[in-house]
Design an enzyme around this catalytic site. Structure first.
Site, short mmCIF file in Angstrom:
data_model
loop_
_atom_site.label_atom_id
_atom_site.label_comp_id
_atom_site.label_asym_id
_atom_site.label_seq_id
_atom_site.Cartn_x
_atom_site.Cartn_y
_atom_site.Cartn_z
N LYS A 60 0.83 -1.21 0.00
CA LYS A 60 0.00 0.00 0.00
C LYS A 60 0.86 1.25 0.00
CE LYS A 60 -4.55 -1.34 1.54
NZ LYS A 60 -5.66 -1.10 2.44
N LYS B 93 -10.11 -4.67 -5.27
CA LYS B 93 -11.04 -3.60 -5.64
C LYS B 93 -10.33 -2.30 -6.02
CE LYS B 93 -12.06 -3.50 -0.71
NZ LYS B 93 -12.96 -3.97 0.29
N LYS C 144 -3.39 -10.83 -6.75
CA LYS C 144 -4.69 -10.97 -6.08
C LYS C 144 -5.75 -10.11 -6.76
CE LYS C 144 -5.43 -8.48 -2.36
NZ LYS C 144 -5.58 -7.88 -1.02
#
Ligand code: TYM
Length: 338
Positions: A121, A206, A203
């Site tokens: 992130k 969203k 993965k």
């Protein structure tokens, strides 16, 4: 002891959370959400809309507010009974943030620096590597430990966070006695990591571009289109081999997780058939699984007052349970009596 005199066993507690930070994907559904409703008969379940986690990445306030209620509706639409389980927003129970602060003082910088989600992130949001992003797993530990949780159903990407939560609980208990239940993870055998349709080595997420994931609210045509374009390989045989055939294996996992049978049985069934057939059957499975959820979602989202009632009532009950643990912790660490 006879049946009559045996004390009723206390049911075990489940806690899990999902971020209201975008459209939920088929990955969220298969890895986590669909298991929640299945477990509700055997456990006391607490399902949280983790809005405090969501703001570790910038959110548009109006969108975030809307998505919180939508996620509550999705929990219910997936089959979770709001009469028997708690469905609430994290920010409505202040004990989460309060316990997170205390647990911050029992977590090491080194541990947090090793979290792969933090590394990913902070690479994706290089302009906003805030302290919340860094201490995110501590808030998650607080979520879980507040409710003396026994079992945490999650996808495999949360395993490292869960292990840290266990380490924090064991460390705290080592100093102050048995304050926290040390939770176990519940990670599904098939579908714990659904992969991106465009890059099946990553993965499904969203926060990636639209064509890489199936949204829980995608209509049948969109689902068919996205699956038709899913990246496979040029080997033209339908085998489960995540290393060498990640795209095909992902489609087989999706189908198996959605009830189309064991992966080995699917391999036999598809012998001699092509990828077109595989994709079309995968689309049938996904559409059949999502259609009832979508219909129920549309019905629920039209009744905002009902949803607000559910999250308010649940937050009150969750707050009561959470405060019991929080008060105990505050006393243990030496905060003055109130
Ligand atoms: P979040 O919101 O990213 O994802 C929610 C759940 O969906 C699972 N998941 C997947 N499973 C399989 N394949 C995928 N591609 C996939 N993508 C997501 C996640 O593993 C998760 O179970 N930190 C958590 C939220 C959280 C939480 C908690 C969870 C906060 N506090 C306490 C459990 C207990 C998260 O970001 O999940």
């Amino acid at each position: 002891m006879s049946e009559m005199t045996r004390a009723p066993e206390k049911r075990k507690t489940i806690f899990s959370g999902i971020q209201p930070s975008g459209t939920l994907t088929l990955g969220n559904y298969i890895g986590a959400l669909r298991n929640f409703a299945r477990l509700q008969d055997d456990y006391d379940c607490i399902f949280c809309v983790v809005d405090e986690h969501a703001i570790t990445v910038r959110q548009n306030p109006a969108d975030l507010r809307r998505r919180c209620l939508e996620l509550a509706a999705i929990y219910i639409a997936s089959g979770i009974d709001p009469e028997k389980n708690l469905i609430y927003c994290q920010s409505h129970v202040s004990a989460h943030a309060e316990l997170a602060w205390i647990l911050n003082c029992f977590t090491y910088m080194g541990e947090l620096s090793r979290m792969t989600q933090f590394k990913a992130k902070s690479a994706a949001h290089a302009d906003n590597i805030n302290a919340g992003l860094f201490t995110y797993p501590v808030l998650m530990a607080a979520d879980i430990l507040l409710y003396q949780t026994d079992l945490v159903p999650v996808g495999v990407d949360q395993k490292q966070h869960l292990e840290l939560c266990r380490d924090i609980a064991i460390r705290f208990n080592g100093v102050y006695g048995d304050v926290f239940t040390v939770p176990e993870g519940y990670i599904p055998k098939v579908g714990a990591k659904i992969m991106s349709l465009q890059d099946p080595t990553r993965k499904m997420s969203k926060s990636d571009p639209e064509e890489t994931f199936i949204s829980l609210l995608d209509g049948p045509d969109t689902i068919r289109r996205k699956l038709k374009r899913a990246v496979t390989d040029s080997d033209a045989s339908i085998r489960f081999d995540p290393e060498n055939k990640p795209g095909v294996s992902n489609l087989l996992s999706i189908m198996s997780a959605l009830g189309a049978g064991e992966i080995s049985a699917l391999e036999t069934e598809f012998e001699g058939l092509g990828y077109g057939e595989l994709k079309s059957r995968a689309a049938d499975c996904v559409i059949a699984a999502l259609e009832p959820l979508q219909a129920e979602f549309r019905r629920l989202i039209a009744d905002k007052a009902y949803l607000q009632g559910v999250i308010n009532a649940s937050a009150e009950k969750a707050g009561y349970l959470a405060n019991k643990t929080l008060r105990k912790v505050q006393k243990k660490v030496g905060f003055a009596a109130r």
